[in-house]
Each structure stands twice: as C-alpha cells, then as structure tokens.
Design an enzyme around this catalytic site. Sequence first.
Site, PDB file in Angstrom:
ATOM      1  N   GLY A   6       0.838  -1.290  -0.107  1.00 26.37           N
ATOM      2  CA  GLY A   6       0.066  -0.014  -0.092  1.00 26.37           C
ATOM      3  C   GLY A   6       0.878   1.165  -0.120  1.00 26.37           C
ATOM      4  O   GLY A   6       0.259   2.454   0.042  1.00 26.37           O
ATOM      5  N   ALA A   7       2.326   1.130   0.269  1.00 25.17           N
ATOM      6  CA  ALA A   7       2.690   2.518   0.150  1.00 25.17           C
ATOM      7  C   ALA A   7       2.618   3.230  -1.151  1.00 25.17           C
ATOM      8  O   ALA A   7       2.766   4.432  -1.031  1.00 25.17           O
ATOM      9  CB  ALA A   7       4.522   1.941   0.225  1.00 25.17           C
ATOM     10  N   GLY A   8       2.694   2.655  -2.248  1.00 23.11           N
ATOM     11  CA  GLY A   8       2.537   3.201  -3.541  1.00 23.11           C
ATOM     12  C   GLY A   8       1.310   3.767  -3.636  1.00 23.11           C
ATOM     13  O   GLY A   8       1.232   5.054  -4.139  1.00 23.11           O
ATOM     14  N   ASP A   9       0.365   3.446  -3.114  1.00 28.66           N
ATOM     15  CA  ASP A   9      -1.349   3.754  -2.985  1.00 28.66           C
ATOM     16  C   ASP A   9      -1.216   5.216  -2.396  1.00 28.66           C
ATOM     17  O   ASP A   9      -2.068   6.205  -2.445  1.00 28.66           O
ATOM     18  CB  ASP A   9      -2.089   2.783  -2.717  1.00 28.66           C
ATOM     19  CG  ASP A   9      -2.176   1.643  -3.542  1.00 28.66           C
ATOM     20  OD1 ASP A   9      -1.457   1.762  -4.956  1.00 28.66           O
ATOM     21  OD2 ASP A   9      -2.469   0.438  -2.916  1.00 28.66           O
TER      22      ASP A   9
HETATM   23  P1  ATP Z   1       3.697  -0.640  -4.176  1.00 33.08           P
HETATM   24  O1  ATP Z   1       4.893  -1.167  -3.261  1.00 33.08           O
HETATM   25  O2  ATP Z   1       2.457  -0.138  -3.028  1.00 33.08           O
HETATM   26  O3  ATP Z   1       3.106  -1.622  -5.118  1.00 33.08           O
HETATM   27  P2  ATP Z   1       5.371   0.998  -5.119  1.00 33.08           P
HETATM   28  O4  ATP Z   1       6.490   0.121  -5.640  1.00 33.08           O
HETATM   29  O5  ATP Z   1       5.112   2.112  -6.089  1.00 33.08           O
HETATM   30  O6  ATP Z   1       4.177   0.630  -4.838  1.00 33.08           O
HETATM   31  P3  ATP Z   1       7.348   2.268  -3.203  1.00 33.08           P
HETATM   32  O7  ATP Z   1       8.092   2.752  -4.205  1.00 33.08           O
HETATM   33  O8  ATP Z   1       7.894   0.899  -2.504  1.00 33.08           O
HETATM   34  O9  ATP Z   1       5.801   1.772  -3.720  1.00 33.08           O
HETATM   35  O10 ATP Z   1       6.808   3.269  -2.281  1.00 33.08           O
HETATM   36  C1  ATP Z   1       6.200   4.303  -2.381  1.00 33.08           C
HETATM   37  C2  ATP Z   1       6.673   5.506  -1.680  1.00 33.08           C
HETATM   38  O11 ATP Z   1       6.549   5.328  -0.461  1.00 33.08           O
HETATM   39  C3  ATP Z   1       8.132   5.808  -2.211  1.00 33.08           C
HETATM   40  O12 ATP Z   1       8.226   6.677  -3.486  1.00 33.08           O
HETATM   41  C4  ATP Z   1       8.475   6.361  -0.799  1.00 33.08           C
HETATM   42  O13 ATP Z   1       8.302   7.976  -0.959  1.00 33.08           O
HETATM   43  C5  ATP Z   1       7.810   5.568   0.258  1.00 33.08           C
HETATM   44  N1  ATP Z   1       8.477   4.718   0.714  1.00 33.08           N
HETATM   45  C6  ATP Z   1       8.350   3.167   0.458  1.00 33.08           C
HETATM   46  N2  ATP Z   1       9.093   2.459   1.088  1.00 33.08           N
HETATM   47  C7  ATP Z   1       9.619   3.412   1.971  1.00 33.08           C
HETATM   48  C8  ATP Z   1      10.889   3.097   3.062  1.00 33.08           C
HETATM   49  N3  ATP Z   1      11.251   2.075   3.436  1.00 33.08           N
HETATM   50  N4  ATP Z   1      11.404   4.493   3.569  1.00 33.08           N
HETATM   51  C9  ATP Z   1      10.771   5.592   3.295  1.00 33.08           C
HETATM   52  N5  ATP Z   1       9.976   5.711   2.400  1.00 33.08           N
HETATM   53  C10 ATP Z   1       9.370   4.641   1.848  1.00 33.08           C
END
Ligand code: ATP
Length: 319
Positions: free
Chosen positions: A256-259
């Site tokens: 859910g981080a991306g969302d």
């Molecule tokens: P998902 O994993 O939900 O399919 P995604 O791959 O786009 O989506 P991530 O790139 O993992 O998501 O994370 C989205 C955003 O959340 C990142 O751009 C960052 O800002 C934040 N984020 C994710 N993981 C971390 C972390 N370990 N520390 C700090 N910020 C993070």
Amino acid sequence: GELVVSFGEMLVDFVPTVAGVSLAEAPAFLKAPGGAPANVSIAVARLGGEAAFVGKLGDDEFGRMLAAILRDNGVDDGAVVFDAGARTALAFVTLRADGEREFMFYRNPSADMLLTADELNVDVIKRATVFHYGSISLIAEPCRSAHLRAMEIAKEAGALLSYDPNPREALWSSREEARTKILSIWDQADIVKVSESEVEFLTGIDSVEDDVVMKLWRPTFKLLLVTLGGQGCKYYARDFRGVVPSYKIQQVDTTGAGDAFVGALLRKIVQDPSSLQNQEKLEEAIKFANACGAITTTKKGAIPSLPTEIEVLQLMENA
Ligand code: ATP
C-alpha cells in the site's frame, strides 16, 4: 472542487498470519481489504480530502463489508454497484522467505470485471477534479469498455487523469499482452506514477536514468513519477525534473505504500493544481506524498496503516 474519483477494483486479500511462508505452508489467513484504486480513495479521505470510488462488488458478505469500509473511512460509495450473479474478488497473497511474492486469484469472473459502461455513475465522474485508475480494470470485458468510457467522461468534464499501471502478470494472458494493454491508454493521462520495476517492465531496460524514464514521457503529460521505495521519488514535469528523498522510518510491510503515495500527491494537487507548474510547490507535494508512503510501510496491511494529515505533517516536521 477537490474531489478525487478512483476507478477500478476493490477486493479482499487473504494474507498469512505468519511471515515468510508459501501459500501452501500458511497455517491461516487474515482478511486484508485492498485493490489499489480503492486504497487510493481511502488514502485521500484519511488525509481529510474528498474521495469517491467507482467500481463493482459482489452482492455478498465481502462486497457489503468492502462498501462499509469505504463509507467508514469517509469515501463516497454512491457509485459502487453490486452484481447479484458474481462474487467479490479474492486474492491469496504472501511474501515468501526467499523474497518472492506468491499470488492466487479467485476471479472467474469476479464482480469487478463485470462493471458495464451503462452502470457508470456519470454524475460522480463528472464532478472529479482528478480521475484516477490503474490497469487491472483493462484486462477483461465488459469492465475494460467501462474503464475507457469513464476516462472519456472525466476528460470531457475537465478532470485531470491520473494513471498508476500495475503489471500483475498472473492476471494477463502474457507479458506482452500486459505491456501492450497498459500502454494502450498511456497517452491519455496527465499524471502517471510508475515504480522502478515497472520502468523495467515497460521499457525493457533495468535502469531509472533520465534517458530511460523519458522513453515513457509524452508531450501531453503534466507529471511523470518514478517511486524508488526508501529512496523516495523521481519526478518529471514539462519544465523541470528532480529527485525528492523520502523519510527515515522502520519498515515493516510495504503493502500500500505506492497507493498512499498517490493518494497524498493527488490530495495536494486538487488543493492546488498550480503545483504541477511550480517546482517548489511540486517538491513540497512530493515530500508530503513520500512521508505518507513511508508511514504506510511502518505497519502491516495497506488500509489500516494509511495516515491522517497530522501524522504526515509530524513525520515531516520531526525529520
Ligand atoms: P507498491 O509497493 O505499493 O506496489 P510502489 O512500488 O510504487 O508501490 P514504493 O516505491 O515501495 O511503492 O513506495 C512508494 C513511496 O513510499 C516511495 O516513493 C517512498 O516515498 C515511500 N516509501 C516506501 N518505502 C519506504 C521506506 N522504506 N522508507 C521511506 N519511504 C518509503
């Protein structure tokens, strides 16, 4: 207006009660409501924004449970329709000890895939300041046509279109099919968010150097974002580009981080659309989105870990 309308799937993920097991080894599963577009709508509402979700659920216990989750979180569910003849989608998902994600989908077909263009709530879509969608809803008819029609309605009404493609290869007949269909609506978007692995999937090149990412840029885009997990995010706008680092947190579960990131960014953009033309404002919006994504990784599950605006501002201030 400040309404963010999300279109697409909402489903129940079943996740093992213990970490690092295969689906076959899992002793038991917990219900975890999900579906990327639904997560985005809840992220927006949790931050205090106006959000609506457009999609179809089964007229069953899980479908009614999911609609109640939208409402309880302040998302307008007036455009949610129920299918009496099909079940709400289920997905069993685990992160194995070797780091690989394992999925098992129950969509044969599920209610979300059966949304028709006639069932679209045109009034809600027309009120959107931003209309957001993914690519799972492009896989099968009739939902695919409903998706394309909803994009047209939103665009005609003046909404910004926001696209977060998700390859989820097991759901497509082939990798090439996924790539082609995901790119078939590429040029219509105003805002596109991809992750590092999606850049590789779409370009065939394992790099997020500017010349690689720019292969995905279109002259009609207002913003292209590449999320980099703990490293934050790269952004490309018409007149400027850059990188915004994220915040230091204790990561527990990235679901859910991306969302959360997308929801927070769209919340900022509907509050001040001029952020898309102003580098300083855009970087401030991306910082907010990074902080929201970061917080979401500190707890298990997507929806339970989405922060309020105050929690996001606290992380930004204490950094
Ligand atoms: P998902 O994993 O939900 O399919 P995604 O791959 O786009 O989506 P991530 O790139 O993992 O998501 O994370 C989205 C955003 O959340 C990142 O751009 C960052 O800002 C934040 N984020 C994710 N993981 C971390 C972390 N370990 N520390 C700090 N910020 C993070």
